[in-house]
Design a protein around this motif. Structure first.
Motif, PDB file in Angstrom:
ATOM      1  N   UNK A  23       0.943  -1.093  -0.116  1.00 45.85           N
ATOM      2  CA  UNK A  23      -0.045   0.041  -0.065  1.00 45.85           C
ATOM      3  C   UNK A  23       0.736   1.375  -0.032  1.00 45.85           C
ATOM      4  N   UNK A  24       1.956   1.316   0.738  1.00 44.86           N
ATOM      5  CA  UNK A  24       3.024   2.316   0.485  1.00 44.86           C
ATOM      6  C   UNK A  24       3.381   2.533  -0.863  1.00 44.86           C
ATOM      7  N   UNK A  25       4.014   1.437  -1.569  1.00 43.20           N
ATOM      8  CA  UNK A  25       4.439   1.534  -2.786  1.00 43.20           C
ATOM      9  C   UNK A  25       3.199   2.029  -3.658  1.00 43.20           C
ATOM     10  N   UNK A  26       2.040   1.347  -3.817  1.00 40.36           N
ATOM     11  CA  UNK A  26       0.953   1.859  -4.608  1.00 40.36           C
ATOM     12  C   UNK A  26       0.615   3.485  -4.227  1.00 40.36           C
ATOM     13  N   UNK A  27       0.778   4.008  -3.073  1.00 42.41           N
ATOM     14  CA  UNK A  27       0.159   5.117  -2.757  1.00 42.41           C
ATOM     15  C   UNK A  27       1.382   6.153  -3.180  1.00 42.41           C
ATOM     16  N   UNK A  28       2.413   5.905  -3.033  1.00 42.87           N
ATOM     17  CA  UNK A  28       3.812   6.988  -3.506  1.00 42.87           C
ATOM     18  C   UNK A  28       4.138   6.812  -4.758  1.00 42.87           C
ATOM     19  N   UNK A  29       3.900   5.639  -5.251  1.00 41.08           N
ATOM     20  CA  UNK A  29       4.402   5.540  -6.832  1.00 41.08           C
ATOM     21  C   UNK A  29       3.493   5.377  -7.863  1.00 41.08           C
ATOM     22  N   UNK A  30       2.133   5.085  -7.555  1.00 41.90           N
ATOM     23  CA  UNK A  30       1.182   4.989  -8.543  1.00 41.90           C
ATOM     24  C   UNK A  30       0.027   5.845  -8.352  1.00 41.90           C
ATOM     25  N   UNK A  31      -0.482   5.962  -7.243  1.00 39.92           N
ATOM     26  CA  UNK A  31      -1.696   6.723  -6.853  1.00 39.92           C
ATOM     27  C   UNK A  31      -1.647   8.206  -6.822  1.00 39.92           C
ATOM     28  N   UNK A  32      -0.589   8.579  -6.408  1.00 39.62           N
ATOM     29  CA  UNK A  32      -0.362  10.069  -6.129  1.00 39.62           C
ATOM     30  C   UNK A  32       0.505  10.691  -7.122  1.00 39.62           C
ATOM     31  N   UNK A  33       1.190   9.840  -8.237  1.00 40.86           N
ATOM     32  CA  UNK A  33       1.943  10.555  -9.102  1.00 40.86           C
ATOM     33  C   UNK A  33       1.446  10.427 -10.627  1.00 40.86           C
ATOM     34  N   UNK A  34       1.531  11.388 -11.349  1.00 45.22           N
ATOM     35  CA  UNK A  34       1.339  11.463 -12.460  1.00 45.22           C
ATOM     36  C   UNK A  34       2.081  10.480 -13.488  1.00 45.22           C
ATOM     37  N   UNK A  35       1.066   9.693 -14.473  1.00 44.27           N
ATOM     38  CA  UNK A  35       1.786   8.636 -15.287  1.00 44.27           C
ATOM     39  C   UNK A  35       2.915   8.856 -15.815  1.00 44.27           C
ATOM     40  N   UNK A  36       3.184   9.949 -16.517  1.00 47.01           N
ATOM     41  CA  UNK A  36       4.465   9.969 -17.451  1.00 47.01           C
ATOM     42  C   UNK A  36       5.704  10.226 -16.572  1.00 47.01           C
ATOM     43  N   UNK A  37       5.579  10.509 -15.311  1.00 51.05           N
ATOM     44  CA  UNK A  37       6.644  10.548 -14.531  1.00 51.05           C
ATOM     45  C   UNK A  37       6.808   9.486 -13.430  1.00 51.05           C
ATOM     46  N   UNK A  38       6.369   8.451 -13.783  1.00 52.36           N
ATOM     47  CA  UNK A  38       6.250   7.163 -12.847  1.00 52.36           C
ATOM     48  C   UNK A  38       7.692   6.481 -12.519  1.00 52.36           C
ATOM     49  N   UNK A  39       8.473   6.760 -13.859  1.00 52.32           N
ATOM     50  CA  UNK A  39       9.870   6.025 -13.691  1.00 52.32           C
ATOM     51  C   UNK A  39      10.797   6.977 -13.011  1.00 52.32           C
ATOM     52  N   UNK A  40      10.734   8.350 -13.334  1.00 50.98           N
ATOM     53  CA  UNK A  40      11.523   9.384 -12.711  1.00 50.98           C
ATOM     54  C   UNK A  40      11.268   9.344 -11.063  1.00 50.98           C
ATOM     55  N   UNK A  41      10.068   9.749 -10.930  1.00 45.73           N
ATOM     56  CA  UNK A  41       9.700   9.779  -9.578  1.00 45.73           C
ATOM     57  C   UNK A  41      10.284   8.469  -8.664  1.00 45.73           C
ATOM     58  N   UNK A  42       9.946   7.250  -9.142  1.00 46.90           N
ATOM     59  CA  UNK A  42      10.460   6.182  -8.500  1.00 46.90           C
ATOM     60  C   UNK A  42      11.816   6.338  -8.424  1.00 46.90           C
ATOM     61  N   UNK A  43      12.639   6.556  -9.453  1.00 41.33           N
ATOM     62  CA  UNK A  43      14.138   6.599  -9.365  1.00 41.33           C
ATOM     63  C   UNK A  43      14.469   7.600  -8.290  1.00 41.33           C
ATOM     64  N   UNK A  44      13.759   8.796  -7.994  1.00 43.94           N
ATOM     65  CA  UNK A  44      14.166   9.842  -6.904  1.00 43.94           C
ATOM     66  C   UNK A  44      13.856   8.887  -5.571  1.00 43.94           C
ATOM     67  N   UNK A  45      12.653   8.371  -5.709  1.00 42.63           N
ATOM     68  CA  UNK A  45      12.247   7.745  -4.338  1.00 42.63           C
ATOM     69  C   UNK A  45      13.251   6.570  -3.860  1.00 42.63           C
ATOM     70  N   UNK A  46      13.701   5.800  -4.982  1.00 39.30           N
ATOM     71  CA  UNK A  46      14.566   4.843  -4.725  1.00 39.30           C
ATOM     72  C   UNK A  46      16.133   5.485  -4.150  1.00 39.30           C
ATOM     73  N   UNK A  47      16.181   6.572  -4.399  1.00 35.93           N
ATOM     74  CA  UNK A  47      17.528   7.357  -3.802  1.00 35.93           C
ATOM     75  C   UNK A  47      17.638   7.100  -2.163  1.00 35.93           C
ATOM     76  N   UNK A  48      16.168   7.568  -1.689  1.00 32.69           N
ATOM     77  CA  UNK A  48      16.042   7.152  -0.314  1.00 32.69           C
ATOM     78  C   UNK A  48      15.949   5.942   0.266  1.00 32.69           C
ATOM     79  N   UNK A  49      15.442   5.163  -0.523  1.00 29.84           N
ATOM     80  CA  UNK A  49      15.446   3.627  -0.440  1.00 29.84           C
ATOM     81  C   UNK A  49      17.117   3.010  -0.128  1.00 29.84           C
ATOM     82  N   UNK A  50      17.894   3.483  -1.437  1.00 25.48           N
ATOM     83  CA  UNK A  50      19.159   3.387  -1.276  1.00 25.48           C
ATOM     84  C   UNK A  50      19.963   3.827  -0.119  1.00 25.48           C
ATOM     85  N   UNK A  51      19.616   5.078   0.280  1.00 24.62           N
ATOM     86  CA  UNK A  51      20.351   5.878   1.330  1.00 24.62           C
ATOM     87  C   UNK A  51      20.151   4.953   2.649  1.00 24.62           C
TER      88      UNK A  51
END
Length: 435
Positions: free
Chosen positions: A351-379
Protein backbone atom coordinates in the motif's frame (compact mmCIF):
# COMPACT_ATOMS: atom_id res chain seq x y z
CA UNK A 1 -12.20 7.33 -7.23
CA UNK A 2 -10.70 8.20 -10.59
CA UNK A 3 -7.11 9.28 -10.79
CA UNK A 4 -8.20 12.67 -12.10
CA UNK A 5 -9.93 13.27 -8.76
CA UNK A 6 -6.78 12.41 -6.84
CA UNK A 7 -4.13 14.56 -8.48
CA UNK A 8 -5.30 17.86 -9.87
CA UNK A 9 -4.56 18.29 -13.52
CA UNK A 10 -3.29 14.77 -14.06
CA UNK A 11 -5.70 13.92 -16.87
CA UNK A 12 -4.49 16.83 -18.96
CA UNK A 13 -1.38 15.18 -20.18
CA UNK A 14 -2.13 11.85 -21.65
CA UNK A 15 -5.68 11.08 -22.53
CA UNK A 16 -4.86 7.70 -24.06
CA UNK A 17 -2.62 6.63 -21.19
CA UNK A 18 -5.40 5.55 -18.84
CA UNK A 19 -4.55 1.95 -17.88
CA UNK A 20 -6.86 -0.71 -19.24
CA UNK A 21 -8.11 -3.74 -17.32
CA UNK A 22 -5.19 -6.11 -17.00
CA UNK A 23 -5.22 -9.16 -19.28
CA UNK A 24 -4.07 -12.67 -18.23
CA UNK A 25 -0.81 -12.07 -20.11
CA UNK A 26 -0.22 -8.92 -18.05
CA UNK A 27 -0.57 -10.92 -14.84
CA UNK A 28 1.84 -13.50 -16.25
CA UNK A 29 4.41 -10.82 -17.05
CA UNK A 30 3.88 -9.33 -13.59
CA UNK A 31 4.74 -12.75 -12.14
CA UNK A 32 7.87 -12.73 -14.29
CA UNK A 33 8.81 -9.29 -12.95
CA UNK A 34 8.29 -10.63 -9.41
CA UNK A 35 10.63 -13.55 -10.17
CA UNK A 36 13.17 -11.10 -11.59
CA UNK A 37 12.98 -9.12 -8.36
CA UNK A 38 13.36 -12.37 -6.38
CA UNK A 39 16.55 -13.21 -8.28
CA UNK A 40 17.82 -9.66 -7.74
CA UNK A 41 17.26 -9.92 -3.98
CA UNK A 42 18.86 -13.36 -3.76
CA UNK A 43 21.97 -11.97 -5.46
CA UNK A 44 21.76 -8.82 -3.33
CA UNK A 45 21.41 -10.51 0.07
CA UNK A 46 23.51 -13.67 -0.28
CA UNK A 47 26.46 -11.65 1.02
CA UNK A 48 24.72 -11.42 4.42
CA UNK A 49 24.85 -15.18 4.95
CA UNK A 50 28.50 -15.23 3.91
CA UNK A 51 29.27 -12.48 6.43
CA UNK A 52 28.02 -14.76 9.24
CA UNK A 53 30.54 -17.49 8.23
CA UNK A 54 33.84 -17.47 10.21
CA UNK A 55 35.92 -18.61 7.22
CA UNK A 56 34.60 -15.75 5.07
CA UNK A 57 35.31 -13.18 7.80
CA UNK A 58 38.78 -14.63 8.34
CA UNK A 59 39.57 -14.73 4.61
CA UNK A 60 38.92 -10.99 4.23
CA UNK A 61 39.94 -10.13 7.84
CA UNK A 62 36.65 -8.32 8.52
CA UNK A 63 35.74 -6.45 11.71
CA UNK A 64 32.12 -5.61 12.62
CA UNK A 65 32.57 -2.16 11.09
CA UNK A 66 34.06 -3.74 7.94
CA UNK A 67 31.04 -6.02 7.67
CA UNK A 68 28.79 -2.98 7.78
CA UNK A 69 30.72 -1.35 4.94
CA UNK A 70 30.64 -4.52 2.82
CA UNK A 71 26.89 -4.84 3.36
CA UNK A 72 26.36 -1.24 2.29
CA UNK A 73 28.67 -1.20 -0.77
CA UNK A 74 25.89 -2.49 -3.02
CA UNK A 75 23.82 0.60 -2.27
CA UNK A 76 26.46 3.16 -3.16
CA UNK A 77 26.15 2.53 -6.90
CA UNK A 78 22.50 1.47 -6.55
CA UNK A 79 21.63 4.90 -5.12
CA UNK A 80 23.72 6.78 -7.66
CA UNK A 81 21.95 5.22 -10.65
CA UNK A 82 18.33 5.23 -9.46
CA UNK A 83 17.37 8.55 -11.04
CA UNK A 84 19.24 7.86 -14.32
CA UNK A 85 17.54 4.46 -14.58
CA UNK A 86 14.13 6.06 -13.99
CA UNK A 87 14.90 8.59 -16.72
CA UNK A 88 15.95 5.78 -19.09
CA UNK A 89 12.85 3.60 -18.66
CA UNK A 90 10.51 6.61 -19.04
CA UNK A 91 12.06 7.22 -22.47
CA UNK A 92 13.34 3.87 -23.74
CA UNK A 93 10.91 1.36 -22.29
CA UNK A 94 11.37 -1.53 -19.90
CA UNK A 95 12.49 -4.60 -21.83
CA UNK A 96 15.84 -3.57 -23.33
CA UNK A 97 17.33 -1.74 -20.30
CA UNK A 98 16.16 -4.53 -17.96
CA UNK A 99 17.68 -7.27 -20.16
CA UNK A 100 21.10 -5.62 -20.37
CA UNK A 101 21.25 -4.92 -16.64
CA UNK A 102 20.03 -8.41 -15.69
CA UNK A 103 22.90 -10.06 -17.60
CA UNK A 104 25.41 -7.71 -15.98
CA UNK A 105 24.31 -8.29 -12.37
CA UNK A 106 24.14 -12.08 -12.74
CA UNK A 107 27.69 -12.11 -14.11
CA UNK A 108 28.99 -9.87 -11.32
CA UNK A 109 27.23 -11.98 -8.66
CA UNK A 110 28.88 -15.13 -9.97
CA UNK A 111 32.27 -13.39 -10.20
CA UNK A 112 32.05 -12.49 -6.49
CA UNK A 113 32.97 -16.09 -5.70
CA UNK A 114 36.23 -15.66 -7.60
CA UNK A 115 37.63 -12.55 -5.92
CA UNK A 116 40.44 -12.85 -3.40
CA UNK A 117 40.74 -9.34 -1.96
CA UNK A 118 38.45 -6.99 -0.03
CA UNK A 119 38.79 -4.41 -2.80
CA UNK A 120 37.65 -6.98 -5.38
CA UNK A 121 34.71 -7.93 -3.18
CA UNK A 122 33.57 -4.32 -2.92
CA UNK A 123 33.98 -3.75 -6.69
CA UNK A 124 31.72 -6.72 -7.45
CA UNK A 125 29.12 -5.39 -5.02
CA UNK A 126 29.26 -2.00 -6.73
CA UNK A 127 28.66 -3.60 -10.14
CA UNK A 128 25.71 -5.63 -8.84
CA UNK A 129 24.23 -2.48 -7.29
CA UNK A 130 24.63 -0.45 -10.48
CA UNK A 131 22.97 -3.10 -12.63
CA UNK A 132 20.12 -3.82 -10.20
CA UNK A 133 19.25 -0.10 -10.10
CA UNK A 134 16.97 -0.71 -13.11
CA UNK A 135 14.70 -3.23 -11.35
CA UNK A 136 12.35 -0.99 -9.37
CA UNK A 137 11.89 1.95 -11.81
CA UNK A 138 11.32 -0.46 -14.70
CA UNK A 139 8.88 -2.64 -12.75
CA UNK A 140 6.74 0.27 -11.54
CA UNK A 141 6.82 1.86 -14.98
CA UNK A 142 5.38 -1.37 -16.39
CA UNK A 143 2.79 -1.78 -13.60
CA UNK A 144 1.61 1.84 -14.01
CA UNK A 145 1.06 1.28 -17.74
CA UNK A 146 -0.82 -2.00 -17.38
CA UNK A 147 -2.92 -1.91 -14.19
CA UNK A 148 -5.66 0.46 -13.10
CA UNK A 149 -6.04 2.00 -9.62
CA UNK A 150 -8.42 -0.68 -8.35
CA UNK A 151 -5.85 -3.35 -9.20
CA UNK A 152 -2.63 -1.57 -8.24
CA UNK A 153 -2.54 -2.77 -4.62
CA UNK A 154 -2.90 -6.41 -5.66
CA UNK A 155 -0.43 -5.94 -8.52
CA UNK A 156 2.16 -4.36 -6.23
CA UNK A 157 1.47 -7.03 -3.58
CA UNK A 158 2.16 -9.78 -6.10
CA UNK A 159 5.27 -8.01 -7.31
CA UNK A 160 6.46 -7.58 -3.72
CA UNK A 161 6.31 -11.36 -3.26
CA UNK A 162 9.49 -11.42 -5.30
CA UNK A 163 11.09 -8.62 -3.30
CA UNK A 164 10.38 -10.31 0.02
CA UNK A 165 10.71 -13.98 -0.92
CA UNK A 166 14.11 -13.09 -2.41
CA UNK A 167 15.64 -12.50 1.04
CA UNK A 168 13.43 -15.27 2.48
CA UNK A 169 14.77 -17.84 0.03
CA UNK A 170 18.20 -16.27 -0.33
CA UNK A 171 19.25 -16.75 3.28
CA UNK A 172 18.49 -20.50 3.61
CA UNK A 173 19.67 -21.26 0.05
CA UNK A 174 22.93 -19.39 0.60
CA UNK A 175 23.39 -21.11 3.96
CA UNK A 176 22.75 -24.55 2.43
CA UNK A 177 25.16 -23.92 -0.45
CA UNK A 178 27.84 -22.68 1.94
CA UNK A 179 27.46 -25.80 4.08
CA UNK A 180 27.28 -28.16 1.09
CA UNK A 181 30.20 -26.55 -0.77
CA UNK A 182 31.69 -23.26 0.42
CA UNK A 183 31.01 -19.52 0.15
CA UNK A 184 32.81 -19.28 -3.21
CA UNK A 185 30.59 -21.88 -4.84
CA UNK A 186 27.52 -20.23 -3.32
CA UNK A 187 28.18 -16.96 -5.17
CA UNK A 188 28.94 -18.71 -8.48
CA UNK A 189 25.88 -20.95 -8.36
CA UNK A 190 23.36 -18.27 -7.29
CA UNK A 191 24.74 -15.84 -9.86
CA UNK A 192 24.62 -18.19 -12.84
CA UNK A 193 21.34 -19.93 -11.94
CA UNK A 194 19.40 -16.69 -12.29
CA UNK A 195 20.24 -16.44 -15.98
CA UNK A 196 17.56 -19.07 -16.73
CA UNK A 197 14.99 -16.28 -16.22
CA UNK A 198 16.10 -14.57 -19.44
CA UNK A 199 14.43 -17.15 -21.72
CA UNK A 200 10.77 -16.52 -20.72
CA UNK A 201 11.51 -12.79 -20.40
CA UNK A 202 12.70 -12.57 -24.01
CA UNK A 203 9.78 -14.68 -25.28
CA UNK A 204 6.88 -13.20 -23.29
CA UNK A 205 7.58 -9.47 -23.06
CA UNK A 206 6.99 -7.29 -26.08
CA UNK A 207 9.71 -4.91 -27.14
CA UNK A 208 8.59 -1.50 -25.89
CA UNK A 209 11.61 0.42 -27.16
CA UNK A 210 10.00 3.39 -28.97
CA UNK A 211 10.44 3.60 -32.72
CA UNK A 212 12.49 6.47 -34.06
CA UNK A 213 9.36 8.23 -35.32
CA UNK A 214 7.69 8.05 -31.91
CA UNK A 215 10.69 9.15 -29.86
CA UNK A 216 9.86 12.87 -29.94
CA UNK A 217 6.37 12.29 -28.51
CA UNK A 218 7.65 9.82 -25.92
CA UNK A 219 10.26 12.31 -24.73
CA UNK A 220 7.64 15.09 -24.62
CA UNK A 221 5.36 13.04 -22.38
CA UNK A 222 8.23 11.89 -20.19
CA UNK A 223 9.33 15.50 -19.73
CA UNK A 224 5.83 16.79 -18.89
CA UNK A 225 6.74 16.77 -15.20
CA UNK A 226 10.18 18.29 -14.76
CA UNK A 227 12.73 17.20 -12.18
CA UNK A 228 12.38 20.62 -10.57
CA UNK A 229 8.61 20.19 -10.26
CA UNK A 230 9.09 16.80 -8.66
CA UNK A 231 11.60 18.09 -6.12
CA UNK A 232 9.37 21.07 -5.29
CA UNK A 233 6.53 18.77 -4.21
CA UNK A 234 6.11 18.40 -0.41
CA UNK A 235 4.47 15.03 -1.06
CA UNK A 236 7.58 13.74 -2.84
CA UNK A 237 9.72 14.76 0.13
CA UNK A 238 7.25 12.99 2.39
CA UNK A 239 7.59 9.82 0.32
CA UNK A 240 11.38 10.06 0.60
CA UNK A 241 11.16 10.11 4.40
CA UNK A 242 8.60 7.27 4.49
CA UNK A 243 10.64 5.11 2.10
CA UNK A 244 13.81 5.69 4.12
CA UNK A 245 12.12 4.75 7.40
CA UNK A 246 10.43 1.66 5.96
CA UNK A 247 13.58 0.42 4.27
CA UNK A 248 15.88 1.15 7.20
CA UNK A 249 14.17 -1.73 9.02
CA UNK A 250 14.03 -4.09 6.04
CA UNK A 251 17.68 -3.49 5.11
CA UNK A 252 18.75 -4.01 8.70
CA UNK A 253 16.98 -7.38 8.52
CA UNK A 254 18.57 -8.24 5.17
CA UNK A 255 22.08 -7.35 6.25
CA UNK A 256 22.29 -7.97 10.01
CA UNK A 257 19.51 -10.45 10.84
CA UNK A 258 21.65 -13.52 9.97
CA UNK A 259 24.47 -12.32 12.22
CA UNK A 260 22.00 -11.35 14.99
CA UNK A 261 20.37 -14.78 15.00
CA UNK A 262 23.72 -16.59 15.01
CA UNK A 263 25.73 -14.35 17.35
CA UNK A 264 23.13 -12.92 19.75
CA UNK A 265 20.56 -15.74 19.84
CA UNK A 266 22.93 -18.68 19.31
CA UNK A 267 21.20 -20.28 16.31
CA UNK A 268 23.04 -22.57 13.93
CA UNK A 269 23.51 -21.49 10.32
CA UNK A 270 20.67 -23.85 9.26
CA UNK A 271 18.20 -22.50 11.84
CA UNK A 272 19.22 -18.95 11.03
CA UNK A 273 18.23 -19.53 7.40
CA UNK A 274 14.91 -21.03 8.51
CA UNK A 275 13.93 -18.11 10.76
CA UNK A 276 15.07 -15.58 8.17
CA UNK A 277 12.75 -17.35 5.75
CA UNK A 278 9.81 -17.11 8.18
CA UNK A 279 10.37 -13.37 8.66
CA UNK A 280 10.57 -12.46 4.99
CA UNK A 281 7.87 -14.91 3.94
CA UNK A 282 5.64 -13.31 6.58
CA UNK A 283 6.10 -9.79 5.24
CA UNK A 284 5.54 -11.04 1.67
CA UNK A 285 2.26 -12.80 2.47
CA UNK A 286 0.94 -9.96 4.62
CA UNK A 287 1.88 -7.47 1.88
CA UNK A 288 -0.14 -9.39 -0.72
CA UNK A 289 -3.19 -9.78 1.53
CA UNK A 290 -3.05 -6.13 2.61
CA UNK A 291 -2.74 -4.89 -0.98
CA UNK A 292 -5.68 -7.04 -2.08
CA UNK A 293 -7.78 -5.94 0.92
CA UNK A 294 -7.12 -2.27 0.20
CA UNK A 295 -8.12 -2.79 -3.44
CA UNK A 296 -11.41 -4.34 -2.34
CA UNK A 297 -12.15 -1.42 -0.02
CA UNK A 298 -11.34 1.05 -2.80
CA UNK A 299 -13.53 -0.88 -5.26
CA UNK A 300 -16.43 -0.50 -2.80
CA UNK A 301 -16.05 3.27 -2.81
CA UNK A 302 -13.28 3.89 -0.31
CA UNK A 303 -10.98 6.84 -0.90
CA UNK A 304 -7.71 5.39 -2.29
CA UNK A 305 -5.48 7.79 -0.38
CA UNK A 306 -7.24 7.35 2.98
CA UNK A 307 -7.42 3.55 2.67
CA UNK A 308 -3.80 3.07 1.72
CA UNK A 309 -2.55 5.54 4.35
CA UNK A 310 -4.46 3.63 7.03
CA UNK A 311 -2.72 0.39 6.05
CA UNK A 312 0.70 2.06 5.91
CA UNK A 313 0.41 3.62 9.37
CA UNK A 314 -0.86 0.32 10.83
CA UNK A 315 2.15 -1.47 9.35
CA UNK A 316 4.61 0.96 10.93
CA UNK A 317 2.87 0.61 14.31
CA UNK A 318 2.98 -3.21 14.27
CA UNK A 319 6.62 -3.18 13.17
CA UNK A 320 7.48 -1.25 16.35
CA UNK A 321 7.18 -4.56 18.20
CA UNK A 322 10.79 -5.15 17.10
CA UNK A 323 11.66 -3.38 20.35
CA UNK A 324 10.01 -6.21 22.33
CA UNK A 325 12.29 -8.72 20.62
CA UNK A 326 15.34 -6.67 21.52
CA UNK A 327 14.42 -6.48 25.20
CA UNK A 328 13.32 -10.05 25.94
CA UNK A 329 15.71 -12.61 27.38
CA UNK A 330 13.63 -15.55 26.09
CA UNK A 331 14.84 -17.12 22.86
CA UNK A 332 11.29 -18.17 21.89
CA UNK A 333 9.87 -14.68 22.38
CA UNK A 334 12.83 -13.09 20.62
CA UNK A 335 12.25 -15.29 17.59
CA UNK A 336 8.50 -14.64 17.73
CA UNK A 337 8.89 -10.85 17.72
CA UNK A 338 11.60 -11.12 15.08
CA UNK A 339 9.06 -12.71 12.73
CA UNK A 340 6.00 -10.74 13.92
CA UNK A 341 7.53 -7.27 13.64
CA UNK A 342 8.78 -7.71 10.07
CA UNK A 343 5.56 -9.50 9.05
CA UNK A 344 3.49 -6.66 10.53
CA UNK A 345 5.36 -4.19 8.36
CA UNK A 346 3.78 -6.04 5.43
CA UNK A 347 0.58 -4.02 6.03
CA UNK A 348 2.55 -1.01 4.82
CA UNK A 349 4.51 -2.66 2.00
CA UNK A 350 2.25 -2.87 -1.05
CA UNK A 351 0.00 0.00 0.00
CA UNK A 352 2.89 2.37 0.61
CA UNK A 353 4.35 1.62 -2.80
CA UNK A 354 0.98 1.83 -4.56
CA UNK A 355 0.27 5.14 -2.82
CA UNK A 356 3.69 6.76 -3.28
CA UNK A 357 4.51 5.50 -6.77
CA UNK A 358 1.18 5.00 -8.51
CA UNK A 359 -1.88 6.60 -6.87
CA UNK A 360 -0.40 10.04 -6.22
CA UNK A 361 2.06 10.30 -9.12
CA UNK A 362 1.28 11.50 -12.69
CA UNK A 363 1.65 8.61 -15.14
CA UNK A 364 4.38 10.10 -17.40
CA UNK A 365 6.70 10.68 -14.44
CA UNK A 366 6.40 7.32 -12.66
CA UNK A 367 9.86 6.11 -13.69
CA UNK A 368 11.61 9.35 -12.71
CA UNK A 369 9.70 9.79 -9.43
CA UNK A 370 10.35 6.15 -8.56
CA UNK A 371 14.03 6.74 -9.27
CA UNK A 372 14.02 9.73 -6.91
CA UNK A 373 12.27 7.71 -4.22
CA UNK A 374 14.71 4.86 -4.71
CA UNK A 375 17.53 7.21 -3.77
CA UNK A 376 15.97 7.40 -0.29
CA UNK A 377 15.58 3.62 -0.32
CA UNK A 378 19.21 3.23 -1.30
CA UNK A 379 20.29 5.70 1.36
CA UNK A 380 18.57 3.45 3.91
CA UNK A 381 20.52 0.54 2.44
CA UNK A 382 23.76 2.48 2.94
CA UNK A 383 23.00 3.87 6.40
CA UNK A 384 21.31 0.85 8.04
CA UNK A 385 24.20 -1.63 7.80
CA UNK A 386 26.92 0.95 8.57
CA UNK A 387 25.10 2.61 11.47
CA UNK A 388 23.99 -0.76 12.87
CA UNK A 389 27.54 -2.10 12.64
CA UNK A 390 28.91 0.96 14.45
CA UNK A 391 26.18 0.77 17.13
CA UNK A 392 26.95 -2.92 17.58
CA UNK A 393 30.63 -2.08 17.94
CA UNK A 394 30.16 0.65 20.56
CA UNK A 395 27.39 -1.06 22.57
CA UNK A 396 28.46 -4.70 22.28
CA UNK A 397 24.91 -5.89 21.52
CA UNK A 398 21.95 -5.60 19.17
CA UNK A 399 19.55 -3.76 21.52
CA UNK A 400 20.77 -0.28 20.55
CA UNK A 401 20.54 -0.90 16.77
CA UNK A 402 16.94 -2.09 17.28
CA UNK A 403 16.06 0.98 19.34
CA UNK A 404 17.15 3.16 16.40
CA UNK A 405 14.86 1.10 14.15
CA UNK A 406 11.96 1.88 16.50
CA UNK A 407 12.63 5.63 16.20
CA UNK A 408 12.60 5.50 12.40
CA UNK A 409 9.37 3.48 12.36
CA UNK A 410 7.64 6.15 14.48
CA UNK A 411 8.91 8.88 12.14
CA UNK A 412 7.60 6.91 9.14
CA UNK A 413 4.10 6.63 10.62
CA UNK A 414 3.93 10.35 11.48
CA UNK A 415 5.20 11.39 8.05
CA UNK A 416 2.61 9.22 6.30
CA UNK A 417 -0.14 10.87 8.30
CA UNK A 418 1.06 14.46 7.91
CA UNK A 419 2.74 14.78 4.48
CA UNK A 420 1.21 12.28 2.06
CA UNK A 421 -1.59 14.58 0.87
CA UNK A 422 -2.94 14.64 -2.72
CA UNK A 423 -2.89 18.45 -2.95
CA UNK A 424 0.89 18.39 -2.45
CA UNK A 425 1.57 15.92 -5.29
CA UNK A 426 3.56 17.01 -8.41
CA UNK A 427 1.32 18.81 -10.91
CA UNK A 428 1.54 18.49 -14.66
CA UNK A 429 0.96 21.41 -17.03
CA UNK A 430 -2.05 21.58 -19.31
CA UNK A 431 -1.26 20.06 -22.68
CA UNK A 432 -0.39 22.65 -25.32
CA UNK A 433 -3.15 23.06 -27.98
CA UNK A 434 -2.58 21.27 -31.24
CA UNK A 435 -1.18 23.39 -34.04
Amino acid sequence: MAMSNIVEGQTSIETPAKPVRASPSNWAILALLAIGALIAFVDRTSISSALAVPSFKAHFQLTDVDRGWVNSAFFWSYALLQIPMGWIVDRYGVKTPYTICFILWCAASAATGLVTTLAGLIIMRLIVGAAEAVVVPASYRWIRNNFKEGQSGTAVGLYMLGNKFGPAIGAPVAAWLILAFDWRAMFVITGLAGAIWLLPWMLMVKNDLPKAGDMVEVKRKASAVSFGTIMASPLVWGTLIVNFCYNYFTFYCMTWMPAYLVEQRGLSLEKMGLYSFFSFAGIAIVALVAGWSADRLIARGGDPVFVRKAFVISGFVLACTVLLGAQTQSLQWALFWNVASLSGLGLATANNLALCRLTLIPAPAVGLVTGVQQVATSLAGIVAPILSGWLLHVSGGYALPMQVIFVFLVIGALTTWLLLRPQWAPKIPEAAPAA
